[in-house]
Design a protein around this motif. Structure first.
Motif, PDB file in Angstrom:
ATOM      1  N   PRO A 143       0.850  -1.198   0.000  1.00 44.72           N
ATOM      2  CA  PRO A 143       0.000   0.000   0.000  1.00 44.72           C
ATOM      3  C   PRO A 143       0.879   1.239   0.000  1.00 44.72           C
ATOM      4  CG  PRO A 143      -0.662  -1.551   1.726  1.00 44.72           C
ATOM      5  CD  PRO A 143       0.651  -2.023   1.195  1.00 44.72           C
ATOM      6  N   TYR A 144       0.501   2.248  -0.805  1.00 47.12           N
ATOM      7  CA  TYR A 144       1.327   3.465  -0.807  1.00 47.12           C
ATOM      8  C   TYR A 144       0.505   4.749  -0.967  1.00 47.12           C
ATOM      9  CZ  TYR A 144       1.273   2.553  -5.948  1.00 47.12           C
ATOM     10  OH  TYR A 144       0.924   2.295  -7.250  1.00 47.12           O
ATOM     11  N   ILE A 145      -0.787   4.668  -0.670  1.00 50.89           N
ATOM     12  CA  ILE A 145      -1.646   5.842  -0.761  1.00 50.89           C
ATOM     13  C   ILE A 145      -1.737   6.508   0.609  1.00 50.89           C
ATOM     14  CG2 ILE A 145      -3.913   6.709  -1.421  1.00 50.89           C
ATOM     15  CD1 ILE A 145      -2.384   5.381  -3.714  1.00 50.89           C
ATOM     16  N   ALA A 146      -1.548   7.818   0.655  1.00 55.90           N
ATOM     17  CA  ALA A 146      -1.716   8.561   1.901  1.00 55.90           C
ATOM     18  C   ALA A 146      -3.185   8.536   2.312  1.00 55.90           C
ATOM     19  CB  ALA A 146      -1.246  10.001   1.725  1.00 55.90           C
ATOM     20  N   THR A 147      -3.443   8.475   3.604  1.00 54.97           N
ATOM     21  CA  THR A 147      -4.812   8.260   4.098  1.00 54.97           C
ATOM     22  C   THR A 147      -5.781   9.362   3.705  1.00 54.97           C
ATOM     23  OG1 THR A 147      -4.051   9.165   6.215  1.00 54.97           O
ATOM     24  CG2 THR A 147      -4.215   6.779   6.036  1.00 54.97           C
ATOM     25  N   ASP A 148      -5.292  10.579   3.455  1.00 54.23           N
ATOM     26  CA  ASP A 148      -6.205  11.666   3.095  1.00 54.23           C
ATOM     27  C   ASP A 148      -6.284  11.895   1.586  1.00 54.23           C
ATOM     28  OD1 ASP A 148      -3.708  12.692   2.684  1.00 54.23           O
ATOM     29  OD2 ASP A 148      -4.043  14.569   3.777  1.00 54.23           O
ATOM     30  N   GLU A 149      -5.655  11.027   0.807  1.00 52.02           N
ATOM     31  CA  GLU A 149      -5.669  11.193  -0.650  1.00 52.02           C
ATOM     32  C   GLU A 149      -7.008  10.755  -1.226  1.00 52.02           C
ATOM     33  OE1 GLU A 149      -3.000   9.760  -4.515  1.00 52.02           O
ATOM     34  OE2 GLU A 149      -2.123   9.804  -2.504  1.00 52.02           O
ATOM     35  N   GLN A 150      -7.495  11.505  -2.201  1.00 53.46           N
ATOM     36  CA  GLN A 150      -8.765  11.186  -2.843  1.00 53.46           C
ATOM     37  C   GLN A 150      -8.539  10.170  -3.966  1.00 53.46           C
ATOM     38  OE1 GLN A 150     -11.827  12.519  -1.738  1.00 53.46           O
ATOM     39  NE2 GLN A 150     -10.429  13.106  -0.084  1.00 53.46           N
ATOM     40  N   LEU A 151      -9.378   9.146  -3.973  1.00 52.20           N
ATOM     41  CA  LEU A 151      -9.295   8.106  -4.987  1.00 52.20           C
ATOM     42  C   LEU A 151     -10.599   8.027  -5.772  1.00 52.20           C
ATOM     43  CD1 LEU A 151      -7.638   5.231  -2.920  1.00 52.20           C
ATOM     44  CD2 LEU A 151      -6.531   6.695  -4.612  1.00 52.20           C
ATOM     45  N   PRO A 152     -10.568   7.500  -7.003  1.00 53.51           N
ATOM     46  CA  PRO A 152     -11.812   7.286  -7.744  1.00 53.51           C
ATOM     47  C   PRO A 152     -12.758   6.378  -6.956  1.00 53.51           C
ATOM     48  CG  PRO A 152      -9.901   7.003  -9.172  1.00 53.51           C
ATOM     49  CD  PRO A 152      -9.374   7.114  -7.771  1.00 53.51           C
ATOM     50  N   SER A 153     -14.047   6.582  -7.153  1.00 52.21           N
ATOM     51  CA  SER A 153     -15.045   5.805  -6.406  1.00 52.21           C
ATOM     52  C   SER A 153     -14.860   4.308  -6.583  1.00 52.21           C
ATOM     53  CB  SER A 153     -16.459   6.206  -6.841  1.00 52.21           C
ATOM     54  OG  SER A 153     -16.733   7.534  -6.480  1.00 52.21           O
ATOM     55  N   GLU A 154     -14.506   3.874  -7.801  1.00 51.91           N
ATOM     56  CA  GLU A 154     -14.402   2.430  -8.027  1.00 51.91           C
ATOM     57  C   GLU A 154     -13.263   1.811  -7.233  1.00 51.91           C
ATOM     58  OE1 GLU A 154     -12.580   0.978 -11.912  1.00 51.91           O
ATOM     59  OE2 GLU A 154     -13.296   2.973 -12.461  1.00 51.91           O
ATOM     60  N   VAL A 155     -12.276   2.625  -6.877  1.00 48.69           N
ATOM     61  CA  VAL A 155     -11.185   2.141  -6.043  1.00 48.69           C
ATOM     62  C   VAL A 155     -11.554   2.279  -4.568  1.00 48.69           C
ATOM     63  CG1 VAL A 155      -8.755   2.424  -5.430  1.00 48.69           C
ATOM     64  CG2 VAL A 155      -9.492   2.768  -7.804  1.00 48.69           C
ATOM     65  N   HIS A 156     -11.930   3.485  -4.149  1.00 49.45           N
ATOM     66  CA  HIS A 156     -12.175   3.754  -2.734  1.00 49.45           C
ATOM     67  C   HIS A 156     -13.361   2.973  -2.189  1.00 49.45           C
ATOM     68  CE1 HIS A 156     -13.416   6.009   0.885  1.00 49.45           C
ATOM     69  NE2 HIS A 156     -12.130   6.274   0.995  1.00 49.45           N
ATOM     70  N   GLU A 157     -14.405   2.816  -2.990  1.00 48.10           N
ATOM     71  CA  GLU A 157     -15.632   2.186  -2.504  1.00 48.10           C
ATOM     72  C   GLU A 157     -15.633   0.666  -2.638  1.00 48.10           C
ATOM     73  OE1 GLU A 157     -17.754   3.960  -0.863  1.00 48.10           O
ATOM     74  OE2 GLU A 157     -16.616   5.776  -1.319  1.00 48.10           O
ATOM     75  N   HIS A 158     -14.715   0.119  -3.423  1.00 47.96           N
ATOM     76  CA  HIS A 158     -14.794  -1.317  -3.706  1.00 47.96           C
ATOM     77  C   HIS A 158     -13.541  -2.107  -3.360  1.00 47.96           C
ATOM     78  CE1 HIS A 158     -18.726  -1.139  -5.742  1.00 47.96           C
ATOM     79  NE2 HIS A 158     -18.311   0.026  -6.214  1.00 47.96           N
ATOM     80  N   GLU A 159     -12.363  -1.546  -3.566  1.00 50.07           N
ATOM     81  CA  GLU A 159     -11.146  -2.319  -3.335  1.00 50.07           C
ATOM     82  C   GLU A 159     -10.722  -2.241  -1.866  1.00 50.07           C
ATOM     83  OE1 GLU A 159      -8.228  -2.744  -6.556  1.00 50.07           O
ATOM     84  OE2 GLU A 159      -9.170  -0.984  -7.465  1.00 50.07           O
ATOM     85  N   PRO A 160      -9.987  -3.253  -1.386  1.00 49.06           N
ATOM     86  CA  PRO A 160      -9.660  -3.328   0.047  1.00 49.06           C
ATOM     87  C   PRO A 160      -8.724  -2.201   0.489  1.00 49.06           C
ATOM     88  CG  PRO A 160      -8.488  -5.022  -1.192  1.00 49.06           C
ATOM     89  CD  PRO A 160      -9.473  -4.408  -2.139  1.00 49.06           C
ATOM     90  N   HIS A 161      -9.151  -1.442   1.485  1.00 47.48           N
ATOM     91  CA  HIS A 161      -8.364  -0.312   1.966  1.00 47.48           C
ATOM     92  C   HIS A 161      -7.009  -0.749   2.529  1.00 47.48           C
ATOM     93  CE1 HIS A 161     -11.789   2.888   2.316  1.00 47.48           C
ATOM     94  NE2 HIS A 161     -11.745   2.293   1.136  1.00 47.48           N
ATOM     95  N   ALA A 162      -6.958  -1.950   3.079  1.00 46.78           N
ATOM     96  CA  ALA A 162      -5.699  -2.433   3.640  1.00 46.78           C
ATOM     97  C   ALA A 162      -4.629  -2.601   2.565  1.00 46.78           C
ATOM     98  CB  ALA A 162      -5.914  -3.757   4.366  1.00 46.78           C
ATOM     99  N   ALA A 163      -5.052  -2.750   1.317  1.00 51.42           N
ATOM    100  CA  ALA A 163      -4.105  -2.895   0.215  1.00 51.42           C
ATOM    101  C   ALA A 163      -3.807  -1.563  -0.468  1.00 51.42           C
ATOM    102  CB  ALA A 163      -4.653  -3.877  -0.818  1.00 51.42           C
ATOM    103  N   LEU A 164      -4.429  -0.487   0.018  1.00 51.29           N
ATOM    104  CA  LEU A 164      -4.287   0.822  -0.619  1.00 51.29           C
ATOM    105  C   LEU A 164      -3.563   1.844   0.245  1.00 51.29           C
ATOM    106  CD1 LEU A 164      -7.922   1.108  -2.036  1.00 51.29           C
ATOM    107  CD2 LEU A 164      -5.858   0.706  -3.395  1.00 51.29           C
ATOM    108  N   PHE A 165      -4.016   1.987   1.503  1.00 52.99           N
ATOM    109  CA  PHE A 165      -3.581   3.116   2.335  1.00 52.99           C
ATOM    110  C   PHE A 165      -2.435   2.731   3.268  1.00 52.99           C
ATOM    111  CE2 PHE A 165      -8.043   4.086   1.255  1.00 52.99           C
ATOM    112  CZ  PHE A 165      -7.843   5.320   0.636  1.00 52.99           C
ATOM    113  N   ALA A 166      -1.497   3.684   3.433  1.00 64.16           N
ATOM    114  CA  ALA A 166      -0.295   3.408   4.237  1.00 64.16           C
ATOM    115  C   ALA A 166       0.119   4.627   5.037  1.00 64.16           C
ATOM    116  CB  ALA A 166       0.835   2.945   3.332  1.00 64.16           C
ATOM    117  N   GLY A 167      -0.783   5.119   5.861  1.00 61.43           N
ATOM    118  CA  GLY A 167      -0.442   6.198   6.778  1.00 61.43           C
ATOM    119  C   GLY A 167      -0.512   7.577   6.153  1.00 61.43           C
TER     120      GLY A 167
END
Length: 274
Positions: free
Chosen positions: A182-206
């Motif tokens: 995961p390498y997305i900052a927690t306050d970064e905005q993502l497309p809905s198809e990513v933020h609403e559907h894909e696992p946050h544990a695999a996306l966000f890293a502090g």
């Protein structure tokens, strides 16, 4: 309405997507149970199936195409994917290209994939080289997809999959280590198809997106076999900070760019002896 018209109508509704026409074609092929090329070559051969409308509605809810069809092509393989597993991205193929360059003329015998998800990098690497591989992930859902994919691809005897947190339970050295943390900052905005559907544990890293790189940087030196390499995916703006983390552990680092020219992979090796 014919197949061509139905695809065009659906594509017109998918303005939120970067690939609206492709999305509509993939959904139609999935509804018909045929390859996409078949409807491109002769769309009038088919009638629009009743199931197509429901698939379009799911896409209008911004559900990833890969979740709707249940599969995504990556490198030289097709992978089953779904909720709980990160959708493979073409940019991650940069890691395989970088690994090919490092091992030019030879093959890694052992491969470790940290954060394997549905087996994306591990199984692509095992399709490339006749190696033995170990995949680690903390998500039971992702590991279930990885095991199913390994079986489907005939790699169950070469792809060993375990649940764990990065390399905390790993002992030994590997010729090739792959990681897409995961390498997305927690306050970064993502497309809905990513933020609403894909696992946050695999996306966000502090807060700065670097939390998992800090862990990996400390673990990697002991894991890289002599002559081996760790190939790590990064966000397009993270080359400098992640390189610094790796160099602080005594590793030599080289940068590779993806198909779009963005910084995408770092190859970490033991620094040459002086």
């Amino acid at each position: 309405m014919g197949v061509s018209a139905a695809i065009a109508t659906a594509a017109a509704q998918f303005a939120f997507s970067a690939t609206p026409r492709l999305d509509a074609e993939l959904l139609m092929a999935h509804a018909l149970g045929v390859e996409r090329n078949a409807i491109l070559l002769d769309p009038d051969r088919y009638a629009v199936p009743a199931t197509f409308a429901a698939l379009v509605e799911r896409r209008l809810d911004h559900e990833p195409i890969a979740y709707i069809t249940g599969t995504r092509g990556f490198w030289s393989i097709d992978l089953a994917v779904g909720p709980g597993a990160l959708v493979p991205r073409a940019d991650s193929e940069t890691l395989l290209i970088a690994a090919q360059a490092h091992f030019a003329g030879r093959a890694p015998a052992t491969i470790l994939d940290l954060g394997t998800g549905p087996g994306t990098l591990l199984l692509a690497a095992l399709d490339e080289w006749p190696a033995q591989g170990l995949g680690v992930d903390y998500s039971p859902q992702a590991l279930a997809y990885a095991r199913a994919n390994a079986a489907t691809l005939g790699m169950a005897d070469r792809a060993h999959l375990i649940r764990g947190s990065w390399a905390s339970a790993i002992v030994g050295q590997f010729d090739l280590i792959l990681a897409n943390p995961p390498y997305i900052a927690t306050d970064e905005q993502l497309p809905s198809e990513v933020h609403e559907h894909e696992p946050h544990a695999a996306l966000f890293a502090g807060a700065d997106g670097l939390d998992d790189y800090r862990i990996l940087a400390e673990q990697l030196p002991a894991l890289i076999a002599p002559g081996g390499a760790a190939v790590i995916e990064i966000g397009s703006t993270q080359a400098a900070p992640v390189t610094a983390l790796l160099k602080a552990q005594g590793l030599h680092v080289a940068l590779h760019h993806d198909y779009g020219g963005n910084a995408r992979a770092l190859v970490a090796t033991h620094a040459p002896a002086t």
